[in-house]
Design a protein around this motif. Structure first.
Motif, PDB file in Angstrom:
ATOM      1  N   THR A   1       0.801  -1.156   0.587  1.00  0.00           N
ATOM      2  CA  THR A   1      -0.100   0.249  -0.104  1.00  0.00           C
ATOM      3  C   THR A   1       1.197   1.528  -0.175  1.00  0.00           C
ATOM      4  O   THR A   1       0.282   2.046  -0.143  1.00  0.00           O
ATOM      5  N   LEU A   2       1.915   1.320  -0.084  1.00  0.00           N
ATOM      6  CA  LEU A   2       3.508   2.537   0.142  1.00  0.00           C
ATOM      7  C   LEU A   2       3.945   2.160  -0.883  1.00  0.00           C
ATOM      8  O   LEU A   2       4.142   0.824  -1.495  1.00  0.00           O
ATOM      9  N   SER A   3       4.721   3.812  -1.381  1.00  0.00           N
ATOM     10  CA  SER A   3       5.341   3.369  -2.459  1.00  0.00           C
ATOM     11  C   SER A   3       7.149   2.619  -1.966  1.00  0.00           C
ATOM     12  O   SER A   3       6.823   2.895  -0.479  1.00  0.00           O
ATOM     13  N   MET A   4       7.796   3.254  -2.600  1.00  0.00           N
ATOM     14  CA  MET A   4       8.764   2.343  -2.582  1.00  0.00           C
ATOM     15  C   MET A   4       9.397   3.148  -1.636  1.00  0.00           C
ATOM     16  O   MET A   4      10.487   2.870   0.130  1.00  0.00           O
ATOM     17  N   ASP A   5       9.922   4.666  -1.507  1.00  0.00           N
ATOM     18  CA  ASP A   5       9.787   5.679  -0.536  1.00  0.00           C
ATOM     19  C   ASP A   5       9.880   5.577   0.633  1.00  0.00           C
ATOM     20  O   ASP A   5       9.986   5.916   2.065  1.00  0.00           O
ATOM     21  N   ALA A   6       8.490   5.442   0.687  1.00  0.00           N
ATOM     22  CA  ALA A   6       7.818   5.232   2.406  1.00  0.00           C
ATOM     23  C   ALA A   6       8.316   4.102   2.911  1.00  0.00           C
ATOM     24  O   ALA A   6       8.455   4.012   4.337  1.00  0.00           O
ATOM     25  N   ARG A   7       8.558   2.963   1.969  1.00  0.00           N
ATOM     26  CA  ARG A   7       8.470   2.091   2.736  1.00  0.00           C
ATOM     27  C   ARG A   7       9.942   2.179   3.164  1.00  0.00           C
ATOM     28  O   ARG A   7      10.277   1.773   4.185  1.00  0.00           O
ATOM     29  N   CYS A   8      11.049   2.949   2.772  1.00  0.00           N
ATOM     30  CA  CYS A   8      12.171   2.981   3.030  1.00  0.00           C
ATOM     31  C   CYS A   8      12.696   4.061   4.819  1.00  0.00           C
ATOM     32  O   CYS A   8      12.790   3.342   4.901  1.00  0.00           O
ATOM     33  N   ASP A   9      11.645   4.833   4.129  1.00  0.00           N
ATOM     34  CA  ASP A   9      11.320   6.157   5.259  1.00  0.00           C
ATOM     35  C   ASP A   9      11.236   5.559   6.437  1.00  0.00           C
ATOM     36  O   ASP A   9      11.689   5.318   7.472  1.00  0.00           O
TER      37      ASP A   9
ATOM     38  N   ASP B   1       7.943  -1.859  -8.480  1.00  0.00           N
ATOM     39  CA  ASP B   1       8.404  -1.193  -7.350  1.00  0.00           C
ATOM     40  C   ASP B   1       8.170  -2.562  -6.973  1.00  0.00           C
ATOM     41  O   ASP B   1       9.168  -3.136  -5.908  1.00  0.00           O
ATOM     42  N   VAL B   2       7.658  -4.283  -7.288  1.00  0.00           N
ATOM     43  CA  VAL B   2       7.842  -5.113  -7.318  1.00  0.00           C
ATOM     44  C   VAL B   2       9.406  -5.639  -7.248  1.00  0.00           C
ATOM     45  O   VAL B   2       9.999  -6.577  -6.325  1.00  0.00           O
ATOM     46  N   GLU B   3      10.034  -5.150  -8.143  1.00  0.00           N
ATOM     47  CA  GLU B   3      10.857  -5.849  -8.437  1.00  0.00           C
ATOM     48  C   GLU B   3      12.640  -5.064  -6.962  1.00  0.00           C
ATOM     49  O   GLU B   3      12.867  -5.867  -6.564  1.00  0.00           O
TER      50      GLU B   3
END
Ligand code: SF4
Length: 300
Positions: free
Chosen positions: A163-171, A223-225
């Motif tokens: 549900t989150l972008s990769m940037d949000a997941r990293c943060d 994003d999956v990759e």
């Protein structure tokens, strides 16, 4: 003892003659004691060939031939030892590659290293969130170990939150683990150029990263990759915090690795992501010295 591996692990097959970056070229192949004893005792022409291609250094290793090829890698890029005697003839390092292992009390985790072309393609081909498979019994429960495993499980959940972008997941991952915000990978070019390096192509890529990284286009990769890569870096390195007690640098390294690969993909859209990941892994991840430098830089 529990043995743990990612769900894709059993699907790995070496692509042998089709591999463009064979692990039998360019790497010193050390021979373990048991294999050395077997090779010394082996009768016939294969035994003679083995013995004439071993350097008795410390540790003993195969003498690489022209182009730094393993002397048993034939013209079709297939292994003569396997062809003539089967996989049981391989020394430990060859039988193991590209597997890595992390050890905790009562628990061994096994994975496939990204520096292998076959493993990188397999990991990046996954579309479902990766899960871990556990076999055996936990015969050495340990509260500290379980706390580290719980935290990593939370880190996986963040990395796989679609549900989150990769940037949000990293943060979120950095906040969860109190990790150091690595910033833009272009600012790391000097550090990367100080590390031990294998291939001039990598050097040229890092130099381009320094010059153009901040204006690189956003790469067209799903994003999956990126998720599979982030989970891979967490799976491979998070538990090394068992040794130094610092989970923040391990989460920081996973985020840094992801951002660096994303930036390189923007700079080199013509190169497959699996190939960029393979290069990064061979250059950075497969050198303990290089990893130590980066972990130290990422400690708060
Ligand atoms: S790098 Fe991987 S796929 Fe290539 S030869 Fe080695 S084990 Fe096989």
């Amino acid at each position: 003892m529990l043995t743990v591996y990612p769900d894709y692990y059993p699907a790995f097959r070496c692509i042998a003659g089709d591999c463009r970056h064979s692990c039998c070229i360019g790497w010193e192949i050390d021979i373990d004691e048991e294999s050395l004893a077997k090779y010394k005792a082996m009768p016939g022409p294969l035994g003679e060939r083995l013995r004439s291609n071993i350097s008795a250094g410390d540790p003993p290793h195969f003498v690489l031939g022209e182009g730094e090829r393993c002397p048993f890698l034939n013209r079709c890029n297939l292994c003569d030892l396997i062809l003539e005697g089967g996989e049981a003839l391989l020394c430990q390092i060859c039988g193991d590659h590209p597997r890595f292992r992390n050890f905790l009390p009562g628990r061994t985790e096994i994975g496939l290293g990204l520096c292998c072309e076959g493993a990188a393609a397999l990991i990046l081909s996954r579309t479902e969130p990766v899960t871990l498979v556990a076999e055996g019994t936990d015969d050495a429960p340990d509260r500290e170990r379980d706390a580290l495993l719980d935290l990593r499980q939370q880190a996986f959940a963040v990395a796989q939150d679609r549900t989150l972008s990769m940037d949000a997941r990293c943060d979120r991952l950095l906040r969860l683990c109190h990790g150091c915000e690595p910033g833009h990978p272009a600012d790391w070019a000097d550090v990367l150029l100080e590390l031990e390096r294998l291939d001039d192509t990598w050097t040229a890529m890092v130099e381009k990263l320094a010059r153009e990284g901040k204006t690189a286009p956003i790469p067209a990769v799903t994003d999956v990759e990126w998720e599979q890569l982030l989970v891979y870096f967490l799976y491979r390195h998070f538990l090394t915090a068992w040794e130094d007690g610092d989970v923040g640098s391990k989460a920081g390294f996973a985020v840094f690795s992801l951002r660096l690969l994303r930036c390189l993909k923007g700079l080199y859209p013509q190169i497959e992501l699996a190939e960029l990941a393979r290069m990064y892994s061979a250059e950075v991840e497969y050198s303990t010295e290089n990893l130590d430098v980066l972990f130290e830089e990422l400690m708060i």
